[in-house]
Design a protein around this motif. Structure first.
Motif, PDB file in Angstrom:
ATOM      1  N   UNK A  58     -20.985  33.083 139.640  1.00  0.00           N
ATOM      2  CA  UNK A  58     -21.189  31.821 140.356  1.00  0.00           C
ATOM      3  C   UNK A  58     -22.180  32.007 141.493  1.00  0.00           C
ATOM      4  N   UNK A  59     -22.087  33.117 142.205  1.00  0.00           N
ATOM      5  CA  UNK A  59     -23.000  33.375 143.325  1.00  0.00           C
ATOM      6  C   UNK A  59     -24.426  33.607 142.841  1.00  0.00           C
ATOM      7  N   UNK A  60     -24.582  34.341 141.721  1.00  0.00           N
ATOM      8  CA  UNK A  60     -25.923  34.598 141.189  1.00  0.00           C
ATOM      9  C   UNK A  60     -26.586  33.300 140.738  1.00  0.00           C
ATOM     10  N   UNK A  61     -25.811  32.430 140.096  1.00  0.00           N
ATOM     11  CA  UNK A  61     -26.348  31.137 139.673  1.00  0.00           C
ATOM     12  C   UNK A  61     -26.743  30.291 140.881  1.00  0.00           C
ATOM     13  N   UNK A  62     -25.966  30.381 141.959  1.00  0.00           N
ATOM     14  CA  UNK A  62     -26.271  29.622 143.164  1.00  0.00           C
ATOM     15  C   UNK A  62     -27.572  30.092 143.806  1.00  0.00           C
ATOM     16  N   UNK A  88     -35.810  34.448 139.655  1.00  0.00           N
ATOM     17  CA  UNK A  88     -35.663  34.322 141.104  1.00  0.00           C
ATOM     18  C   UNK A  88     -37.026  34.442 141.789  1.00  0.00           C
ATOM     19  N   UNK A  89     -37.819  35.420 141.365  1.00  0.00           N
ATOM     20  CA  UNK A  89     -39.142  35.635 141.973  1.00  0.00           C
ATOM     21  C   UNK A  89     -40.051  34.429 141.745  1.00  0.00           C
ATOM     22  N   UNK A  90     -40.132  33.981 140.502  1.00  0.00           N
ATOM     23  CA  UNK A  90     -41.018  32.852 140.204  1.00  0.00           C
ATOM     24  C   UNK A  90     -40.437  31.544 140.747  1.00  0.00           C
ATOM     25  N   UNK A 100     -33.363  37.446 134.778  1.00  0.00           N
ATOM     26  CA  UNK A 100     -32.863  36.856 136.023  1.00  0.00           C
ATOM     27  C   UNK A 100     -33.735  37.225 137.224  1.00  0.00           C
ATOM     28  N   UNK A 101     -34.126  38.503 137.404  1.00  0.00           N
ATOM     29  CA  UNK A 101     -34.981  38.844 138.556  1.00  0.00           C
ATOM     30  C   UNK A 101     -36.298  38.070 138.557  1.00  0.00           C
ATOM     31  N   UNK A 129     -27.243  34.562 130.491  1.00  0.00           N
ATOM     32  CA  UNK A 129     -27.437  35.832 131.202  1.00  0.00           C
ATOM     33  C   UNK A 129     -26.146  36.362 131.823  1.00  0.00           C
ATOM     34  N   UNK A 130     -25.037  35.654 131.563  1.00  0.00           N
ATOM     35  CA  UNK A 130     -23.723  36.050 132.089  1.00  0.00           C
ATOM     36  C   UNK A 130     -23.762  36.224 133.609  1.00  0.00           C
TER      37      UNK A 130
END
Length: 406
Positions: free
Chosen positions: A49-53, A110-112, A106-107, A45-46
């Protein structure tokens, strides 16, 4: 003041403790379904680092906060009922995470992943459940053995990437959901609460307020936030760390993370048993000292594979001993009719301790020099502060918890 005679609970101790440990293990596996696949998600999903965290940390947050309510509910309904409830409630989030991952959203992940945190609340069920089955002198052993359910994080780290390679992403989540269903059925037909368990029907909010007024609650919360938080943080973020620093594949990083988690799991009952034989304070002090030293060594980026493995496995051993030592201390100090409430808050603090480090590691990562010096240095400082607090502020001898209700 009348003394309540403790019922004979010897029959069924081992079976119920073993089953509770398995329930914890499969729920911890479910709780950690995202962490071992985080590097794969990040690549596909490219993600930054912060999004993966954030993706890794979200289930940790919910698993932590949910324990605050699950602990006192266990005081009321008993461990058997709550084990069944938590296990069944985790099935849909596991399937939903698999669907979101398959869709590459990605959204939705995060929600699930937020609801996946339900599985992490199982810890607040098992501590009071185990306490009721064992006399005070053996509760360090009992909570330590139950704490070995943390092996679910090792199982997830090792097997989840392999299952995805063998069966596919969504089928892997279906397998874990099915395992949760079978586990819930085992609880229905085999598990039972200890004869020593007496339901506490007080309202949950007043019980939490009462637990929050106890000094032991916040003292142990701080200690547990460091040791268990460190374990949870590394168990979830280590696949990303290992792949980033050493360039291993997702499967190889998962195997090394599994070794870290397994070491901590095996060390936890050792910490509990040591705390049964000596003052828990000394067990906890050794844990903090060792954690600070090994986190400092990790800053130096020891070369793979032998020296890096020794560094993180030794760090895991110290964290595992500390988790066992802290909860043995909780069992000694918490009033018997409030163990669930105190456990809920303390274990929530431990979960929250694991929520922030992945975010810190992601936000402080130095992509130029490829290192996590700042994040690891903060762990060193935190462990040293905890060591000083324990050494100077907490007493070695604590009054035994009362076995009768007011």
């Amino acid at each position: 003041m009348s003394t309540v005679t403790r019922p004979d609970v010897s029959a069924g101790q081992g079976l119920n403790l073993a089953l509770a440990t398995w329930v914890s293990a499969i729920n911890f596996w479910a709780w950690n379904m995202i962490g071992p696949l985080s590097t794969t998600y990040a690549g596909d999903m490219e993600l930054s680092s912060s999004e993966a965290s954030v993706l890794v940390a979200t289930p940790i947050l919910v698993g932590a906060l949910g324990r605050i309510a699950v602990g006192p509910l266990t005081d009321r309904f008993g461990g058997r009922t709550m084990f069944i409830a938590v296990t069944l409630a985790s099935i849909i989030p596991v399937l939903a995470v698999g669907i979101a991952g398959e869709a590459g959203s990605y959204p939705l992940l995060v929600v699930f992943g937020f609801f996946l945190g339900i599985a992490g609340t199982v810890f607040a069920v098992g501590i009071p459940f185990s306490n009721h089955w064992y006399e005070p002198s053996r509760r360090g052993f009992a909570t330590g053995v139950f704490g070995m359910g943390m092996v679910g994080t090792a199982l997830s780290a090792f097997f989840t990437p392999r299952f995805v390679n063998w069966f596919g992403l969504l089928p892997t989540h279906v397998i874990i959901a099915a395992a949760l269903g079978v586990t819930a059925l085992l609880c229905v037909f085999v598990m039972r609460d200890s004869p020593a368990f007496t339901p506490n029907h007080d309202a949950v909010v007043p019980k939490l307020k009462a637990a929050a007024k106890l000094p032991v609650t916040w003292e142990m919360s701080f200690l547990y936030a460091v040791v268990f938080g460190g374990f949870v943080a590394f168990s979830n973020y280590l696949p990303t760390y290992i792949k980033t620093i050493y360039g291993f594949s997702a499967v190889d990083a998962g195997a090394r993370t599994a070794a870290f988690a397994l070491a901590a799991v095996l060390a936890r009952p050792v910490g509990g048993m040591l705390a049964d034989r000596m003052a828990p304070k000394y067990v906890v002090l050794a844990s903090f000292a060792g954690t600070a030293v090994m986190a400092a060594v990790a800053i130096l980026q020891p070369p793979p594979d032998l020296w890096s493995a020794l560094t993180f496995i030794t760090l895991a051993l110290f964290l595992g001993v500390g988790t066992g030592g802290v909860f043995a201390w909780v069992s000694r100090r918490a009033p018997a009719n409030s163990v669930g409430s105190v456990t809920g808050i303390v274990s929530a603090a431990g979960g929250l301790g694991g929520y922030f480090p992945p975010l810190v590691m992601g936000s402080t990562y130095d992509s130029v020099d490829n290192d996590y010096t700042i994040g690891l240095a903060l762990l060193v400082i935190t462990a040293l502060i905890a060591f000083g607090y324990t050494a100077l502020k907490l007493h070695t001898q604590e009054p035994a918890p009362k076995e009768n209700t007011p």
